[in-house]
Design an enzyme around this catalytic site. Sequence first.
Site, PDB file in Angstrom:
ATOM      1  N   HIS A   1      -8.874   0.987  -2.147  1.00  0.00           N
ATOM      2  CA  HIS A   1      -8.005   1.788  -1.286  1.00  0.00           C
ATOM      3  C   HIS A   1      -8.515   3.234  -1.316  1.00  0.00           C
ATOM      4  O   HIS A   1      -9.056   3.677  -2.329  1.00  0.00           O
ATOM      5  CB  HIS A   1      -6.592   1.714  -1.870  1.00  0.00           C
ATOM      6  CG  HIS A   1      -5.511   2.326  -1.050  1.00  0.00           C
ATOM      7  ND1 HIS A   1      -5.282   3.678  -1.024  1.00  0.00           N
ATOM      8  CD2 HIS A   1      -4.571   1.774  -0.247  1.00  0.00           C
ATOM      9  CE1 HIS A   1      -4.251   3.929  -0.232  1.00  0.00           C
ATOM     10  NE2 HIS A   1      -3.800   2.793   0.254  1.00  0.00           N
TER      11      HIS A   1
ATOM     12  N   ASP B   1      -6.282   0.385 -10.788  1.00  0.00           N
ATOM     13  CA  ASP B   1      -5.314   0.706  -9.741  1.00  0.00           C
ATOM     14  C   ASP B   1      -4.370  -0.490  -9.652  1.00  0.00           C
ATOM     15  O   ASP B   1      -4.745  -1.550  -9.152  1.00  0.00           O
ATOM     16  CB  ASP B   1      -6.051   0.949  -8.420  1.00  0.00           C
ATOM     17  CG  ASP B   1      -5.096   1.115  -7.239  1.00  0.00           C
ATOM     18  OD1 ASP B   1      -3.878   0.916  -7.412  1.00  0.00           O
ATOM     19  OD2 ASP B   1      -5.593   1.436  -6.138  1.00  0.00           O
TER      20      ASP B   1
ATOM     21  N   GLN C   1      -1.032  -2.857  -6.299  1.00  0.00           N
ATOM     22  CA  GLN C   1      -0.705  -4.178  -5.743  1.00  0.00           C
ATOM     23  C   GLN C   1      -0.530  -5.243  -6.814  1.00  0.00           C
ATOM     24  O   GLN C   1      -0.184  -6.382  -6.499  1.00  0.00           O
ATOM     25  CB  GLN C   1      -1.803  -4.628  -4.755  1.00  0.00           C
ATOM     26  CG  GLN C   1      -1.967  -3.737  -3.545  1.00  0.00           C
ATOM     27  CD  GLN C   1      -0.748  -3.717  -2.638  1.00  0.00           C
ATOM     28  OE1 GLN C   1       0.139  -4.579  -2.722  1.00  0.00           O
ATOM     29  NE2 GLN C   1      -0.680  -2.730  -1.759  1.00  0.00           N
TER      30      GLN C   1
ATOM     31  N   LYS D   1       6.408   0.123  -4.131  1.00  0.00           N
ATOM     32  CA  LYS D   1       5.829  -1.195  -3.816  1.00  0.00           C
ATOM     33  C   LYS D   1       6.402  -2.288  -4.709  1.00  0.00           C
ATOM     34  O   LYS D   1       5.979  -3.445  -4.649  1.00  0.00           O
ATOM     35  CB  LYS D   1       4.304  -1.151  -3.967  1.00  0.00           C
ATOM     36  CG  LYS D   1       3.631  -0.254  -2.924  1.00  0.00           C
ATOM     37  CD  LYS D   1       2.128  -0.316  -3.079  1.00  0.00           C
ATOM     38  CE  LYS D   1       1.427   0.802  -2.347  1.00  0.00           C
ATOM     39  NZ  LYS D   1       1.369   0.580  -0.887  1.00  0.00           N
TER      40      LYS D   1
ATOM     41  N   CYS E   1      -6.039   1.810   4.851  1.00  0.00           N
ATOM     42  CA  CYS E   1      -6.582   2.828   3.961  1.00  0.00           C
ATOM     43  C   CYS E   1      -7.790   2.301   3.207  1.00  0.00           C
ATOM     44  O   CYS E   1      -7.963   2.576   2.012  1.00  0.00           O
ATOM     45  CB  CYS E   1      -5.529   3.327   2.972  1.00  0.00           C
ATOM     46  SG  CYS E   1      -4.111   4.059   3.763  1.00  0.00           S
TER      47      CYS E   1
HETATM   48  C1  PLP Z   1      -4.482  -0.833  -3.865  1.00  0.00           C
HETATM   49  C2  PLP Z   1      -3.712   0.404  -3.531  1.00  0.00           C
HETATM   50  N1  PLP Z   1      -4.007   1.553  -4.163  1.00  0.00           N
HETATM   51  C3  PLP Z   1      -3.341   2.684  -3.922  1.00  0.00           C
HETATM   52  C4  PLP Z   1      -2.320   2.742  -2.998  1.00  0.00           C
HETATM   53  C5  PLP Z   1      -1.626   4.050  -2.752  1.00  0.00           C
HETATM   54  O1  PLP Z   1      -0.296   4.000  -3.129  1.00  0.00           O
HETATM   55  P1  PLP Z   1       0.687   5.220  -2.791  1.00  0.00           P
HETATM   56  O2  PLP Z   1       0.570   5.449  -1.320  1.00  0.00           O
HETATM   57  O3  PLP Z   1       2.032   4.694  -3.169  1.00  0.00           O
HETATM   58  O4  PLP Z   1       0.263   6.387  -3.589  1.00  0.00           O
HETATM   59  C6  PLP Z   1      -1.980   1.577  -2.317  1.00  0.00           C
HETATM   60  C7  PLP Z   1      -0.894   1.593  -1.308  1.00  0.00           C
HETATM   61  O5  PLP Z   1      -1.055   1.555  -0.130  1.00  0.00           O
HETATM   62  C8  PLP Z   1      -2.696   0.383  -2.584  1.00  0.00           C
HETATM   63  O6  PLP Z   1      -2.412  -0.742  -1.932  1.00  0.00           O
END
Ligand code: PLP
Lengths: 412, 159
Positions: A123, A200, A203, A226, A366
Site C-alpha cells: 500500500h 503492515d 489488513q 478497519k 493506493c
Molecule cells: C495494507 C494497508 N496498509 C495501510 C493502509 C492505510 O491505512 P490508514 O488509511 O488507515 O492509515 C491500508 C488501508 O487502506 C492498507 O490496506
Amino acid sequence: MVKSLNQIRNDFPILDQKVNDEDLVYLDNAATTQKPRAVVEALAHYYYTDNANVHRGVHTLAERATADFEAAREKVRAFINARSTTEVLFTRGTTTSLNWIAASYGEKVIGAGDEIVISYMEHHSNLVPWQQLALRKKATLKYIKMTADGHLDMTDAAEQITDKTKIVAIAQVSNVLGVVNPIKALAKLAHEHGAIMVADGAQSLPNMPVDVQELDCDFLAFSGHKMLGPTGIGVLYGKEAILNEMPPIEFGGEMIDFVDLFQSSWKELPWKFEAGTPDISGAIGLGAAIDYLSAIGMANVQAHEQELVNYVLPKLLAIDDLTVYGPHDPAQHTGVIAFNLNGLHPHDLATGLDMEGVAVRAGHHCAQPLMKYLKVPATARASFYLYNTKADADRLVDAIVATKEFFKHGTV
Amino acid sequence: MALSSLDNLYRQVILDHSAHPHHHGHLQQVTNEIEMRNPTCGDVIQLEVAVFNDKINDIAFSGDGCTISQASASMMTDAVIGNTPAQAEEMVQVFSKMIIGDQPNLDTKILEDASVLNGVAKFPARIKCAALAWKALNNALTSNDGKGKAGQIVEHHDN
Ligand SMILES: Cc1ncc(COP(=O)(O)O)c(C=O)c1O
C-alpha cells in the site's frame, strides 16, 4: 461462533438499509468496516459520562478518562500479545504509524548505501515513507518480486535482503491480492542480516489472530477503523528496546518529563511518543471493538471469512470475462478479492454494482506500483467481513453478471 | 430501481463514443497540450490541440479511463473542433454547470452530443470522470505557453 450470524448482523444497524432501492450489501470492508452498537455506545458513554483530558487532572473525571484510555491500551496489548503496554503507542492509523517508524527509527539508522526492502504489493502507506526516506538518505529501496499467482517470492526475498539491509517492511495481508505474507519467516531473514522487520497489519489485524511475539516482528502498524473501531485511531507496536532508542517525532504537552528554557526531557514509554491530547474516545472505541472481536474469537472470524471465500471464489472464477487477481485457490486467498470484467473499466462495473445495492471499491487501492506490476490501470475489489453472508456473496455474483449483460447489450 | 437506472447514465450514444472514440490518438502539429489525472482512480488523459488563426483546427486525446471519461473526451473533441478557444471555454463552463445538475433550465445545445452526459449529475461519484477531459481542455487553452500545467482534477464540492 459464539453469536449467530444473524445476531452479529443485528449489532450493525447500518447494514439494515436500502441503497438505490436495493438491500445494502457492504463489501468494502478493506477500506473501512462498519461499527457495531457496542463501539458507538462506548463512544457515547465516554462523552456522556467520563469526558476529560487524560494524564493532566487530579479531578475524578480526569482520573476516569485516563483509566479508560489506558485500559484501552491494555486491551490492544492483550490482543496482539505484546509483552507490555510500553510497547503500544496510539497513533492516527496505519499511515501515521509507518511514517513514525520512518521519521524516527529510519532517520536514525539509515545512511547512504543502506538498503530498505519492501514489495511490489505494498500500500502507498508502506511504500512512500520508505521511498522518501531512501531519497533523503541516498539509501537504496528494493522490491521483492511476486510469484505468478501473487504470492511474495520468498526465493527473491532471500536475495534482496542482504547485510546492507536495515529495514524490511511488508504487509501481512495484501489489500488487493488477498495473500498472507509470511512475516515470521521474513523477520527471521531480516534478523539474520541485522535488519529489523516492519509488518503492515492494516489488513491482517481485522481478520486473523496476530501475535507479535510469535511473529517476532520489530514493529507492527494497524488502524482501528478497519477492525470495527472509529476512524482517527491506530496503533504502532514496537519492541521496547527499539522504542527506547528512538527519538520522539512530535514535541509538546503530554510527552514531556521536565521542560527547561533551553532543554527538556521526555516521559517514559509509551507516552514519550504521544505529544498533545490524544484521540481519547478513539482509543476507547478501539478497546470496545477489540472486546467485540475477542468475544467472537479471531480464529472464528477468520474461519467465517474463509468459508465465504471458499463459497464465492469458484463462482467468480466461473464468470466468463471476469479476471480475478491473486491466488485462485480459495485456501490461499483471504476475504479481499480484486477483479476486472474484461473490456469494462472497474468504475463502470462498480457503478453497476452500486445500482444493485452492492458496495465495492474500484480504483488503484493506493497501490499504483502493484497496478503497474499487474499491468492494469485499476481493479474492482470486494472485501468480506464477519457480518457478510453467503447471500451477500450471491448478490455480488448476480450483480456482476447483470452488469456484464448491461454493458454487452447497451440496456437491461 | 436496480440496473435499469444505469440507462440514465450510460445512454447508447455514450456507450458508442466510448467503444469508438472520435479524435483518439495524436496530432502532427500541436500548439497546446496537457496531461491530466484523476488521482482517486488513476484515470489519465493526454490532450493535444492545434489552434491556428484563433480556431481549434484539430484536437486529439489518448490515455486510460472508464466509459464515462472516454465518452466525455470523445464528445468534447467533437463539440469544440472548429470553434474559437473562447467558444470552447464557454462550452467548458456550460458543461461544468450541467454535470453538477443544479440548474434545470440550463441551455446545453452548444455541447452537442455531450449534453447527454447530464445524467451524471445523479451519480456524484462519477462527476469527476465526466469532467476530466473538459478540465484538461480548459487548462490547455488557458496556459500562456500552450503547455498546460500537468495536473489533477480536484473534487466537485458543489453538491
Ligand atoms: C495494507 C494497508 N496498509 C495501510 C493502509 C492505510 O491505512 P490508514 O488509511 O488507515 O492509515 C491500508 C488501508 O487502506 C492498507 O490496506
